[in-house]
Design a protein around this motif. Structure first.
Motif, PDB file in Angstrom:
ATOM      1  N   LEU A   1       0.813  -1.228   0.000  1.00  0.00           N
ATOM      2  CA  LEU A   1       0.000   0.000   0.000  1.00  0.00           C
ATOM      3  C   LEU A   1       0.842   1.272   0.000  1.00  0.00           C
ATOM      4  CD1 LEU A   1      -2.813  -1.031   2.529  1.00  0.00           C
ATOM      5  CD2 LEU A   1      -2.866  -1.120   0.036  1.00  0.00           C
ATOM      6  N   PHE A   2       2.164   1.124   0.197  1.00  0.00           N
ATOM      7  CA  PHE A   2       2.982   2.341   0.378  1.00  0.00           C
ATOM      8  C   PHE A   2       3.941   2.606  -0.763  1.00  0.00           C
ATOM      9  CE2 PHE A   2       1.969   0.421   4.480  1.00  0.00           C
ATOM     10  CZ  PHE A   2       1.224   1.452   5.040  1.00  0.00           C
TER      11      PHE A   2
ATOM     12  N   ALA B   1       9.526   1.878   1.482  1.00  0.00           N
ATOM     13  CA  ALA B   1       8.080   1.624   1.389  1.00  0.00           C
ATOM     14  C   ALA B   1       7.772   0.138   1.583  1.00  0.00           C
ATOM     15  CB  ALA B   1       7.550   2.097   0.043  1.00  0.00           C
ATOM     16  N   VAL B   2       8.662  -0.715   1.058  1.00  0.00           N
ATOM     17  CA  VAL B   2       8.434  -2.156   1.185  1.00  0.00           C
ATOM     18  C   VAL B   2       8.645  -2.598   2.635  1.00  0.00           C
ATOM     19  CG1 VAL B   2       9.316  -4.433   0.501  1.00  0.00           C
ATOM     20  CG2 VAL B   2       8.962  -2.664  -1.228  1.00  0.00           C
ATOM     21  N   THR B   3       9.652  -1.998   3.308  1.00  0.00           N
ATOM     22  CA  THR B   3       9.878  -2.311   4.721  1.00  0.00           C
ATOM     23  C   THR B   3       8.665  -1.901   5.550  1.00  0.00           C
ATOM     24  OG1 THR B   3      12.205  -1.800   4.351  1.00  0.00           O
ATOM     25  CG2 THR B   3      11.496  -2.024   6.638  1.00  0.00           C
ATOM     26  N   LYS B   4       8.192  -0.687   5.289  1.00  0.00           N
ATOM     27  CA  LYS B   4       7.015  -0.184   6.000  1.00  0.00           C
ATOM     28  C   LYS B   4       5.804  -1.075   5.699  1.00  0.00           C
ATOM     29  CE  LYS B   4       4.353   4.048   6.532  1.00  0.00           C
ATOM     30  NZ  LYS B   4       3.968   5.309   5.914  1.00  0.00           N
ATOM     31  N   GLY B   5       5.672  -1.467   4.423  1.00  0.00           N
ATOM     32  CA  GLY B   5       4.559  -2.326   4.012  1.00  0.00           C
ATOM     33  C   GLY B   5       4.610  -3.677   4.704  1.00  0.00           C
ATOM     34  N   PHE B   6       5.822  -4.232   4.825  1.00  0.00           N
ATOM     35  CA  PHE B   6       5.968  -5.524   5.492  1.00  0.00           C
ATOM     36  C   PHE B   6       5.493  -5.424   6.942  1.00  0.00           C
ATOM     37  CE2 PHE B   6       8.377  -8.240   8.365  1.00  0.00           C
ATOM     38  CZ  PHE B   6       8.098  -9.493   7.854  1.00  0.00           C
ATOM     39  N   LEU B   7       5.975  -4.390   7.655  1.00  0.00           N
ATOM     40  CA  LEU B   7       5.601  -4.239   9.074  1.00  0.00           C
ATOM     41  C   LEU B   7       4.101  -3.995   9.221  1.00  0.00           C
ATOM     42  CD1 LEU B   7       8.631  -2.152  10.337  1.00  0.00           C
ATOM     43  CD2 LEU B   7       8.090  -4.542  10.859  1.00  0.00           C
ATOM     44  N   HIS B   8       3.529  -3.197   8.301  1.00  0.00           N
ATOM     45  CA  HIS B   8       2.093  -2.927   8.326  1.00  0.00           C
ATOM     46  C   HIS B   8       1.308  -4.226   8.134  1.00  0.00           C
ATOM     47  CE1 HIS B   8      -1.817  -1.157   7.429  1.00  0.00           C
ATOM     48  NE2 HIS B   8      -1.847  -1.908   6.353  1.00  0.00           N
ATOM     49  N   ALA B   9       1.684  -5.007   7.085  1.00  0.00           N
ATOM     50  CA  ALA B   9       0.944  -6.231   6.771  1.00  0.00           C
ATOM     51  C   ALA B   9       1.129  -7.268   7.870  1.00  0.00           C
ATOM     52  CB  ALA B   9       1.414  -6.806   5.434  1.00  0.00           C
ATOM     53  N   HIS B  10       2.329  -7.263   8.476  1.00  0.00           N
ATOM     54  CA  HIS B  10       2.631  -8.305   9.460  1.00  0.00           C
ATOM     55  C   HIS B  10       1.852  -8.075  10.752  1.00  0.00           C
ATOM     56  CE1 HIS B  10       4.962 -11.712  10.781  1.00  0.00           C
ATOM     57  NE2 HIS B  10       5.226 -11.098  11.914  1.00  0.00           N
ATOM     58  N   MET B  11       1.967  -6.885  11.349  1.00  0.00           N
ATOM     59  CA  MET B  11       1.257  -6.693  12.610  1.00  0.00           C
ATOM     60  C   MET B  11       0.754  -5.291  12.890  1.00  0.00           C
ATOM     61  SD  MET B  11       4.550  -7.244  15.126  1.00  0.00           S
ATOM     62  CE  MET B  11       3.607  -6.975  16.627  1.00  0.00           C
TER      63      MET B  11
ATOM     64  N   ASN C   1      -0.053 -12.879   5.919  1.00  0.00           N
ATOM     65  CA  ASN C   1      -0.407 -11.561   5.384  1.00  0.00           C
ATOM     66  C   ASN C   1       0.797 -10.804   4.841  1.00  0.00           C
ATOM     67  OD1 ASN C   1      -2.944 -12.162   6.366  1.00  0.00           O
ATOM     68  ND2 ASN C   1      -2.680 -10.962   8.235  1.00  0.00           N
ATOM     69  N   SER C   2       1.954 -10.999   5.449  1.00  0.00           N
ATOM     70  CA  SER C   2       3.139 -10.255   5.023  1.00  0.00           C
ATOM     71  C   SER C   2       3.960 -11.068   4.033  1.00  0.00           C
ATOM     72  CB  SER C   2       3.984  -9.849   6.242  1.00  0.00           C
ATOM     73  OG  SER C   2       4.357 -10.993   7.003  1.00  0.00           O
ATOM     74  N   ILE C   3       4.659 -12.116   4.527  1.00  0.00           N
ATOM     75  CA  ILE C   3       5.576 -12.886   3.674  1.00  0.00           C
ATOM     76  C   ILE C   3       4.841 -13.471   2.457  1.00  0.00           C
ATOM     77  CG2 ILE C   3       7.072 -14.926   3.584  1.00  0.00           C
ATOM     78  CD1 ILE C   3       7.729 -14.437   6.548  1.00  0.00           C
ATOM     79  N   CYS C   4       3.676 -14.068   2.682  1.00  0.00           N
ATOM     80  CA  CYS C   4       2.980 -14.767   1.586  1.00  0.00           C
ATOM     81  C   CYS C   4       2.346 -13.815   0.570  1.00  0.00           C
ATOM     82  CB  CYS C   4       1.947 -15.737   2.132  1.00  0.00           C
ATOM     83  SG  CYS C   4       2.695 -17.133   2.974  1.00  0.00           S
ATOM     84  N   HIS C   5       2.502 -12.511   0.775  1.00  0.00           N
ATOM     85  CA  HIS C   5       2.145 -11.570  -0.296  1.00  0.00           C
ATOM     86  C   HIS C   5       3.405 -10.921  -0.865  1.00  0.00           C
ATOM     87  CE1 HIS C   5      -2.310 -11.239  -0.588  1.00  0.00           C
ATOM     88  NE2 HIS C   5      -2.216 -11.932   0.524  1.00  0.00           N
ATOM     89  N   MET C   6       4.601 -11.433  -0.460  1.00  0.00           N
ATOM     90  CA  MET C   6       5.850 -10.826  -0.916  1.00  0.00           C
ATOM     91  C   MET C   6       6.847 -11.827  -1.495  1.00  0.00           C
ATOM     92  SD  MET C   6       6.449  -8.187   2.266  1.00  0.00           S
ATOM     93  CE  MET C   6       7.356  -6.884   1.455  1.00  0.00           C
ATOM     94  N   VAL C   7       6.974 -12.991  -0.838  1.00  0.00           N
ATOM     95  CA  VAL C   7       8.031 -13.941  -1.202  1.00  0.00           C
ATOM     96  C   VAL C   7       7.427 -15.291  -1.567  1.00  0.00           C
ATOM     97  CG1 VAL C   7      10.226 -14.947  -0.472  1.00  0.00           C
ATOM     98  CG2 VAL C   7       9.395 -12.840   0.618  1.00  0.00           C
ATOM     99  N   GLY C   8       7.926 -15.900  -2.650  1.00  0.00           N
ATOM    100  CA  GLY C   8       7.488 -17.260  -2.988  1.00  0.00           C
ATOM    101  C   GLY C   8       7.026 -17.372  -4.427  1.00  0.00           C
ATOM    102  N   GLU C   9       6.485 -18.538  -4.736  1.00  0.00           N
ATOM    103  CA  GLU C   9       6.095 -18.861  -6.107  1.00  0.00           C
ATOM    104  C   GLU C   9       4.661 -18.444  -6.403  1.00  0.00           C
ATOM    105  OE1 GLU C   9       8.162 -22.508  -7.258  1.00  0.00           O
ATOM    106  OE2 GLU C   9       9.339 -20.682  -6.881  1.00  0.00           O
ATOM    107  N   ARG C  10       4.414 -18.181  -7.695  1.00  0.00           N
ATOM    108  CA  ARG C  10       3.044 -17.876  -8.120  1.00  0.00           C
ATOM    109  C   ARG C  10       2.641 -18.823  -9.247  1.00  0.00           C
ATOM    110  NH1 ARG C  10       0.208 -13.721  -7.292  1.00  0.00           N
ATOM    111  NH2 ARG C  10      -0.445 -13.478  -9.440  1.00  0.00           N
TER     112      ARG C  10
END
Ligand SMILES: [Zn+2]
Ligand SMILES: [Zn+2]
Length: 220
Positions: free
Chosen positions: A38-39, A45-55, A134-143
């Motif tokens: 979202l940022f 922005a990605v760091t902030k997004g990770f923390l936002h999505a995580h908790m 919510n955080s990792i699984c919207h950022m890292v991994g296979e699609r």
């Protein structure tokens, strides 16, 4: 199931389901309660997004409209009652392990040990795994499957999340009872649903079929 879920201390049932449905409706777009995207896409922005999505989203949340997202649950008085009693379930979730620790060892040290490991540590691990979806699984991994969002399959969390980390398939096909649909993808939750189906507690379960999967796979 509503009470058992409440023991995970992730908010009351009504809020949980409303937030979850809103996440699917606006996934990784404006309106998603916990998207990491979202940022922006700069490193900050990605760091902030990770923390936002995580908790952080949980502590700074905007209330999801219940009448729009969960009219079916609002009409179910059992669910509404279980949701209103959330404080009771939280208390049980924290105190039952302490009580068991005390009774099993018959000591105050046992009470403290039970409270610490069975209460606090269990909740910390459980919540971090859920938040990682919510955080990792919207950022890292296979699609491997097509979805309108940035959901991904992150294999290292498959066991801990009981199959929930096969998150790309879950977004590609949200009503599918099994998220780990590819060979070797362990999905403990799917097995639980399968057992419930055998016992007659779950019905009209939607299992993956080759035709369905063929329709969902494609461009990543
Ligand atoms: Zn979902
Ligand atoms: Zn998601």
């Amino acid at each position: 199931m509503a009470i058992t879920g409440s023991l995970a201390v992730q908010g009351n049932v009504l809020n949980w389901v409303a937030d979850h449905r809103r996440h699917h409706a606006f996934s990784d777009r404006e309106g998603d309660p916990h998207s990491p995207w979202l940022f922006g896409t700069s490193p900050w922005a990605v760091t902030k997004g990770f923390l936002h999505a995580h908790m952080m989203w949980f502590f700074d949340r905007d209330e999801t409209n219940h009448r729009r997202f969960i009219p079916d649950l609002l009409a179910d008085r059992h669910i509404v009652r279980a949701s209103k009693a959330f404080g009771v379930w939280v208390t049980i979730s924290l105190l039952l392990p302490a009580l068991l620790g005390g009774l099993i060892s018959w000591s105050w040290a046992g009470v403290l040990t039970g409270f610490f490991w069975g209460g606090l540590v269990r909740l910390a691990i459980c919540n971090h795994v859920t938040w990682s979806i919510n955080s990792i699984c919207h950022m890292v991994g296979e699609r491997p499957f097509r979805s309108r969002d940035r959901s991904r399959n992150f294999w290292p969390l498959a066991i801990f999340s009981m199959g929930e980390s096969w998150h790309n398939l879950h977004h590609a096909d949200p009503t599918c009872a099994r998220h780990g649909v590819l060979p070797g993808q362990i999905d403990i939750s799917a097995r639980v649903i399968w057992i419930f189906e055998r016992l007659g507690w779950a019905y009209d379960v939607r299992w993956p079929t080759p035709q369905r999967l063929a329709r969902l796979s494609g461009a990543a």
